[in-house]
Design a protein around this motif. Structure first.
Motif, PDB file in Angstrom:
ATOM      1  N   ASP A1068       0.723  -1.444  -0.250  1.00  0.00           N
ATOM      2  CA  ASP A1068      -0.218  -0.053  -0.005  1.00  0.00           C
ATOM      3  C   ASP A1068       0.448   1.179  -0.346  1.00  0.00           C
ATOM      4  N   SER A1072       1.111   4.115  -2.631  1.00  0.00           N
ATOM      5  CA  SER A1072       0.842   5.727  -2.786  1.00  0.00           C
ATOM      6  C   SER A1072       1.737   6.629  -2.970  1.00  0.00           C
ATOM      7  N   TRP A1421      -8.463   2.455  -5.459  1.00  0.00           N
ATOM      8  CA  TRP A1421      -7.077   2.888  -6.464  1.00  0.00           C
ATOM      9  C   TRP A1421      -7.453   1.738  -7.611  1.00  0.00           C
ATOM     10  N   GLN A1486      -8.271   5.929   2.562  1.00  0.00           N
ATOM     11  CA  GLN A1486      -7.271   4.956   1.958  1.00  0.00           C
ATOM     12  C   GLN A1486      -6.233   5.542   1.390  1.00  0.00           C
ATOM     13  N   SER A1488      -4.258   4.400  -0.246  1.00  0.00           N
ATOM     14  CA  SER A1488      -3.843   4.380  -2.528  1.00  0.00           C
ATOM     15  C   SER A1488      -4.666   4.538  -3.656  1.00  0.00           C
ATOM     16  N   ALA A1489      -5.956   4.903  -2.793  1.00  0.00           N
ATOM     17  CA  ALA A1489      -7.399   5.849  -3.313  1.00  0.00           C
ATOM     18  C   ALA A1489      -6.965   6.959  -3.282  1.00  0.00           C
ATOM     19  N   ALA A1492      -4.026   7.223  -6.280  1.00  0.00           N
ATOM     20  CA  ALA A1492      -4.583   6.920  -7.965  1.00  0.00           C
ATOM     21  C   ALA A1492      -5.108   7.956  -7.990  1.00  0.00           C
TER      22      ALA A1492
END
Length: 1500
Positions: A1068, A1072, A1421, A1486, A1488-1489, A1492
């Protein structure tokens, strides 16, 4: 797009209005149009719209921030609408800009809330030369607006206008004609010399029944020629008139209906008479029916004509309906049938006479059914008419509250007439003949009136309304309803006359009151007011609607540009109902709103009347003791106020026609000793003073029955004015105990009594002979501006503790009904000083605090300098502490997030936790929110905020000292003010922190859109100090001291993955890192994280979980983390200036060999390039090992085989492969946990073999290493492997070539079912896509459609053929793309399940204990990689495709912007359930979300 026609948006002149795109419009071609004048020189045309230009504040075509603007400098009502793509008009709404009124010789502005209006009935004014003396009463009693009822010549009744263009001849003194110019001169005198604005009535919906012009132009009314649909109603009206005459003559006495109707038996008899003598005989249903014989004969002739129109039909039944055609003349049996529909419905089997006869018989039966329907429909109308007639008779002749009209006579008929009848009396049969004589029928016109419960915008006289037939009209027998049609061409004379009437009114008066506004056709009033505003742009418009629906009222206000809605205080109910909202203003202690804020729907501005011109029913029954308190209640409202002449003099009854107003002080007729005039003068002055001095906050409280307190508060000076008034109870003339009033608690100190007034009745048994109402002689004892100790009604006034603060307890005595006392209140001196100091320190955040500020004499040193000076010294790691840190993070340090006692936990210990809650409270001024209650009740929240920051020390502690000093001032202000100033302080600190954050970030963020900035803040949210983070090498430049920034680690998600061993996930973090650290300019932190993970390399892999002690208990079960790490190194070298230098940075290896236990920092250092080479070489060599300490102590769910880790490179294809069916080494790593469902230890998505995204990441790394080596930055050209005692070399170039040559051969699923490369075609269920894996142990898994191939497309686009890639992305878009995330599995797959529930434990193998974590739920993500791949390949597909794709991307990202804006966590979730539904088991934010989507914006 919202439909906003019923939403009211009120704005003042001088405001800037911005139109911004909502989420559904972003990424689309949108244009905003408005009919607001294009510039000040353009004349307003409500039908002419022009487009507005887009403004790009950041100089970029960014849909999140671009806007259109209007600088509002012209009053009126304006429309706007949006076009989108091919749709010409998607939606729109209205804006209403308030007028600016000016008075006095210097044209000073009269604020709308300062208005005190008095209504004058024109018929009581007398000759014009006496007007000033009569209107002087308004001036001397403090009014600043005079409202005149219509000045035009009245009809015979005195209540309708005879001629709209002619003045009332009664105004002409001594026979000298009075002109509009004379009226204009008087109005201008009042405006300039007396500072009084004049307005008058306009009436558009009717004219007097005796108007000469309507006789000459009968087309201007609804008559039996232009409205023949009224014929049945007219016949009924005449029949009722004749019945009424017969009842008056006693002809129905023997049938139980005498002339004097006085009991229920008479009413029952009346019902029978109405039905038998009226409705049955009129046979009104015949006006709606068809002549059956004639229609059948016509139909028979058509059939016999043969062929023409005779059509075959497919079956015995036909679903088509027979269509009845309305007779345009509305004659009996005049309706016909559409013969085309008849021929469609009834078709003979053959042309034989018998078949034709059968067909005609069926046609006849159907016509009979239709006629029966019309008969029943008419009977329904007749029943309603009977009920209405009987109800009217009961009210007028029987009810106690009614007028008790007495016997039925020709002057007082049984029921009112609905139509004019300008002819001599004749028999009913003779009258019936008039309908067919056009020259006479056109003079039979409908009267005007009102309809209870009618839809106000609907014209009750138009076709489709049966109001006249159903007798639902409350009729005005002196007025004819006017018929405008839809446009001026429909009735030119009427439109021309009314426009001239409007224009002459606008030339003279500053405003108009729309009489009977609900009954006036909206399009007519719109056109007339538009004509008025051409002459007087700042036209003040008043209307009285009383629809009972705010939404309906908003339609009128919007379309007509109504400035103020007239509300009557006598309509209120104490302690309940909507009347308190009529007071205007905002609540006491309201929050300070930002200067740029969302425009929210408003309520209409009010003109609050103690009695309106048309409402005397209630006030006529009032006690004299109600007049003064009622006026005081109205005067304390923060809006326009008004009264009607006569009310202040206690003459509330409708004044008789021959009565003229008394003049001011003429022979002692009217002076300050008359009625309540002295009290009204003081109250009007007070009302205007409060508005002028900014007392914009209002609080209304009912202390006891009849006792009300109203507070007006100034939010800058924090002075208050409190009025306490007492009204009589149910028995209006009964005196009450003057002492039974509860104490009044007033926060602060009473500095003076503004006024004390008492209604005094000389003798309740003696009536004033000069009083036309026969009321007791009455006056007001009033005393103004004196000290509390001199009050006659205040018994004691002590300072007491109240509601966690100090208040003055006022005990009243001798306070009977009819009494009013008004206090001026200031804060006690210490509070006033502290508040002034507080406002002084808040000026740095907003100039709104300048007013009322006082510089502190000896401020604490920390407050002596701007907060930004302190903020500039905070690192971004410090900002994480200041702004964020959820409960789990706080608890690691021994703290926790604040929990409001009501059970409202804050999401963050930092300021964002408060800001998210206050953002919900502030716009709505929700002062009853539990957080506000908590702030008022004690200092706990203040102590939590400051103590938490002080405990951190350093620069954060200095911010804590600043906050503590500010809260030191706040602790000494009244508790009701604590929430708004607490918000101001926290909001100011938060804004300063954000400004400092953005200055420390890249230009991409600093100059980026609001969405870029919001996402960039998640970098601060996720990255904080972590003492268990691996130490960097002491040889690393700038790492000789272990500062906070070197200890920064990234949380995977909040609130679940942010503390302990579950905070830092290798995969993760590395997914990210580009978005949250590199793109935001946090290069040092990115480098340190890359090097820290490099130090953990073991077996050629990067751990996914570091474990305790900075990596000592790390698990090396992730096959993809090392490839994400290599991608991060590549991105660092590419994005960071001089980034390739990282390859030479020393890496402190924790596991340089297979010896157990980690090495200390600096014990084994090697350059990063060597670590990279080791990772590549170990993969090419092949990786096989069993996890250390394998067993349930490491993973309680994994089977023994799952601890065996394998990875390697396929020598034929170059593909990285690995894993087995017992473990899951990619990001889709859910392991079954349910014993009940028998999925424990089973990977839901093992994805063993070659996973598509890992192959793509490997290709990206190999290609990059080739480039690095060729450019002299990487010392290795190849990897060396040992095979069967031999050492051989594989160059990176060869490895790269193998992957390139084999990728589409192995991964692409062709459309050709006979593709020789497809070994298992029976498993293919989607074509034109890319496999998710290649060589999985379960072959069907290879063919599943998942969102992983776009990752490979983004990092290694060279692997893909453009056309194939584009098609595959289209399939993914159609099948996988959700509102926020990507479905993790094709919804057509048999194991798809889009709802993730980690708590559910049942026997469902596919779902129990969240087994479907990656089998459908929509992860966010992957959307970033999908959109980036779309953008990349769209460019290859051509300009048009690229532009369309950009629109898709913007539209998709706009939904993330909305979620960010609304989320109290200020982040994007890890996943949602199907179709974007909230998943309670997901992290709310999150890493990564967020990263992204930020990467997508960077690519845009």
């Amino acid at each position: 797009m919202e439909r906003l026609e019923q939403a009211l948006f009120r704005l003042q002149q001088g405001f800037e209005l911005q139109f911004r795109l909502g989420p559904t419009l972003q990424g689309k071609e949108v244009q905003v149009y408005t009919n607001y004048p294009a510039n000040n020189g353009h004349k307003f045309d409500r039908l002419r719209f022009h487009p507005l230009a887009w403004v790009y504040p950041n100089g970029q075509d960014d849909d999140c921030d671009k806007y259109c603007r209007l600088d509002l400098v012209v009053a009126g009502s304006y429309q706007y609408y949006f076009s989108c793509g091919g749709a010409e008009k998607v939606s729109g709404g209205y804006i209403v800009v308030d007028p600016v009124l000016r008075v006095g010789a210097n044209n000073e502005i009269l604020p709308l809330d300062c208005i005190s209006s008095q209504t004058y009935f024109a018929t009581c004014l007398g000759p014009l030369d006496k007007w000033l003396d009569r209107v002087r009463v308004a001036k001397e009693t403090g009014y600043n607006m005079v409202h005149f009822t219509p000045l035009q010549r009245p009809g015979a009744s005195g209540h309708s206008i005879l001629d709209q263009l002619e003045l009332n001849p009664d105004f002409s003194p001594d026979g000298t004609p009075c002109t509009w110019g004379d009226i204009g001169d008087l109005v201008e005198t009042l405006r300039k010399d007396w500072s009084m604005v004049c307005v008058t009535d306009v009436i558009y919906n009717h004219t007097a029944v005796d108007s000469e012009w309507i006789r000459l132009h009968p087309e201007c009314g609804y008559n039996l020629v232009n409205a023949p649909y009224l014929k049945p109603a007219w016949l009924l009206d005449r029949a009722l008139w004749h019945l009424s005459c017969e009842v008056a003559d006693g002809k129905y006495t023997d049938r139980g209906v005498p002339p004097l109707i006085h009991d229920e038996q008479h009413m029952n008899a009346l019902r029978c008479v109405l039905w038998q003598q009226v409705f049955s005989r009129l046979r009104l249903w015949e006006f709606l029916q068809v002549s059956v014989d004639a229609a059948v004969e016509q139909f028979r002739e058509l059939l016999q004509a043969g062929g023409a129109g005779v059509r075959s039909r497919s079956g015995p039944e036909c679903t088509k309906q027979l269509k009845m055609v309305q007779d345009p003349e509305h004659r009996r049996f005049g309706n016909t049938v559409d013969m085309n529909s008849a021929l469609d419905v009834f078709t003979p089997r053959s042309m034989s006479p018998s078949d034709i006869q059968d067909c005609c018989d069926g046609f006849r039966r159907r016509l009979g059914e239709l006629n029966l329907e019309k008969y029943n429909e008419t009977n329904g109308h007749a029943e309603q008419a009977t009920n209405c007639i009987v109800g009217s008779v009961i009210y007028e002749r029987l009810a106690d509250e009614g007028p008790k009209l007495g016997p039925v006579t020709r002057r007082q008929p049984l029921c009112p007439r609905y139509f004019t009848f300008p002819f001599e009396e004749m028999t009913f049969d003779e009258e019936v003949q008039l309908m067919e004589q056009r020259e006479k029928a056109c003079r039979l016109m409908a009267h005007d009136g009102s309809v209870k419960g009618n839809d106000p915008p609907k014209n009750f006289a138009e076709p489709g309304s049966e109001v006249y037939l159903r007798r639902e009209l409350v009729c005005r027998g002196d007025a004819v309803k006017l018929r405008y049609g839809e446009k001026p061409e429909d009735c030119p004379h009427l439109w021309s006359r009314m426009k001239a009437y409007t224009e002459v009114t606008a030339k003279v008066f500053s405003g108009v009151r729309l009489v009977d506004c609900p009954s006036t056709p909206l399009h007519v009033a719109e056109a007339m007011l538009a004509a008025a505003r051409v002459i007087r742009p700042n036209l003040y418009v008043i209307a009285e609607l009383c629809t009972g629906s705010r939404l309906i009222e908003n339609v009128f206000v919007n379309r007509l540009g109504v400035t103020s809605l007239m509300r009557d205080a006598t309509d209120r109910q104490e302690g309940a109902g909507p009347w308190q909202s009529w007071f205007g203003g905002e609540p006491v202690g309201a929050f300070v709103q930002p200067s740029l804020r969302p425009l929210v729907p408003d309520v209409a501005h009010t003109m609050f009347m103690d009695v309106s011109p048309n409402n005397h029913s209630h006030i006529q029954k009032c006690s004299v003791y109600d007049f003064l308190p009622n006026s005081a209640l109205v005067s304390m409202a923060c809006c326009a106020t008004g009264s009607t002449r006569g009310y202040d003099e206690l003459l509330p009854h409708q004044i008789s026609e021959d009565h003229q107003y008394a003049c001011w002080n003429a022979g002692g007729q009217v002076n300050l000793q008359t009625g309540i005039l002295a009290g009204k003068l003081a109250l009007n002055r007070l009302h205007q003073q409060l508005a002028a001095e900014g007392f914009t906050q209002v609080y209304v409280e009912q202390l006891a029955e009849g006792v009300i307190a109203v507070t007006r508060h100034c939010p800058s000076s924090h002075q208050s004015v409190v009025a306490v008034l007492r009204r009589p109870r149910e028995d209006p003339e009964r005196r009450h105990n003057a002492g039974d009033v509860p104490p009044v608690f007033i926060p602060g100190q009473v500095t003076e009594v503004v006024l004390e007034a008492l209604t005094v009745v000389s003798d309740t048994d003696t009536k004033d002979a000069n009083d036309v109402n026969g009321r007791p002689a009455c006056t007001v004892e009033i005393k103004e501006h004196f000290q509390l100790t001199d009050s006659k009604v205040v018994k004691t006034a002590d300072m007491v503790s109240k509601d966690n603060g100090v208040a003055q307890e006022i005990v009243l005595e001798k306070f009977p009904p009819g009494c009013v006392i008004v206090f001026r209140v200031s804060l006690e001196p210490r509070s006033q000083e502290q508040l002034g100091n507080l406002r002084h320190h808040l000026i740095q955040f907003s100039p709104q605090y300048q007013s009322g500020s006082v510089a502190e004499r000896s401020p604490p040193p920390v407050l002596a300098k701007p907060l930004m000076n302190i903020m500039s010294r905070l690192s971004l790691s410090d900002m994480n502490t200041l702004l964020y840190r959820c409960d789990a993070e706080e608890r690691e340090d021994g703290g926790g997030c604040y929990n409001v006692p009501s059970g409202l936990p804050l999401n963050y210990g930092g300021l964002q936790g408060l800001i998210s809650v206050m953002a919900e409270i502030r716009p709505k001024n929700d002062l009853g929110h539990p957080l506000c209650d908590n702030l008022r009740q004690g200092d706990w929240m203040m102590e939590y905020v400051s103590d938490r920051l002080l405990a951190k020390g350093g620069a954060v502690g200095e911010v804590g000292s600043w906050v503590q000093a500010m809260f030191g001032h706040l602790r000494h202000v009244p508790r009701y003010l604590v929430p708004c100033y607490f918000d101001a302080i926290v909001q100011g600190v938060y804004a300063a922190a954000l400004a400092a954050v953005f200055k420390r970030m890249s230009s991409f963020v600093l100059n980026g859109s609001s969405l870029v900035k919001q996402l960039a803040l998640t970098s601060v949210q996720m990255c904080g100090s972590n003492r268990s983070w691996p130490d960097p090498s002491p040889r690393l430049k700038d790492a000789t001291t272990r500062d906070e920034q070197h200890c920064v680690s990234m949380a995977a998600g909040l609130p679940h993955f942010c503390a302990g061993v579950f905070r830092c996930w290798g995969r993760d973090t590395l997914i990210s890192l580009r978005g949250l650290l590199l793109l935001t300019g946090r290069h040092a932190e990115a480098r340190n994280i890359i090097l820290a993970f490099a130090g953990t390399l073991r077996h050629g892999l990067i751990p996914n979980l570091l474990g305790e002690g900075g990596g000592g208990g790390a698990r090396y079960s992730s096959r993809d983390a090392v490839w994400w790490w290599l991608q991060c190194v590549q991105e660092y070298c590419t994005l960071v200036p001089g980034g390739v230098s990282i390859l030479g940075c020393p890496v402190s290896r924790m596991h340089p060999d297979d010896e157990p236990g980690p090495r200390p920092a600096g014990a084994w250092d090697q350059p990063l390039c060597d670590v990279i080479q080791e990772a590549m070489q170990r993969h090419m060599q092949g990786i096989q090992f069993r996890e250390a300490d394998a067993g349930p102590q490491v993973d309680r769910n994994m089977t023994e085989e799952g601890f065996n880790v394998e990875a390697g490179v396929d020598q034929a294809t170059g593909f990285v492969y690995g894993g087995n069916r017992f473990n899951c080494g990619t990001w889709m790593d859910k392991l079954g946990e349910s014993d009940k469902a028998h999925n424990k230890g089973v990977p839901a998505t093992p994805r063993d073999g070659s996973a598509v995204e890992i192959v793509g990441l490997c290709k990206s790394a190999v290609r990059w290493l080739v480039e690095l080596h060729n450019n002299g930055h990487f010392p290795y050209e190849a990897v060396n492997i040992h095979r069967e005692g031999q050492t051989c070399s594989v160059s990176y170039a060869e490895w790269d070539r193998k992957i390139q040559e084999n990728f589409e051969k192995r991964f692409y699923i062709s459309h050709d079912p006979r593709d020789p490369g497809e070994t298992q075609p029976e498993l293919v269920h989607k074509r034109g896509i890319y496999r998710d894996t290649c060589g999985a142990s379960s072959p069907w898994c290879d063919y599943q459609l998942r969102p992983n191939f776009p990752i490979a497309m983004t990092v290694a686009p060279e692997l893909f053929t453009v056309e194939k890639a584009w098609e595959a992305l289209g399939v993914a878009e159609g099948k996988l793309l959700g509102p926020l995330g990507m479905k993790t599995l094709d919804p057509d797959d048999m194991v798809y399940c889009g709802v993730y529930d980690d708590n559910m434990d049942n026997e469902n193998f596919s779902q129990a204990k969240g087994f479907n974590y990656h089998q459908g739920p929509e992860w966010l993500w992957p959307v970033g990689y999908f959109l980036r791949a779309k953008l990349y390949f769209a460019k290859k597909m051509g300009k048009a495709t690229h532009e369309k794709t950009v629109s898709l991307v913007k539209n998709t990202v706009s939904r993330h912007a909305v979620h960010l804006e609304r989320s109290p966590w200020k982040g994007l979730p890890g996943l949602t359930n199907e179709n974007g539904r909230h998943c309670p088991f997901s992290c709310e934010s999150q890493a990564s979300a967020n990263a992204a989507i930020l990467e997508v914006l960077y690519d845009l």
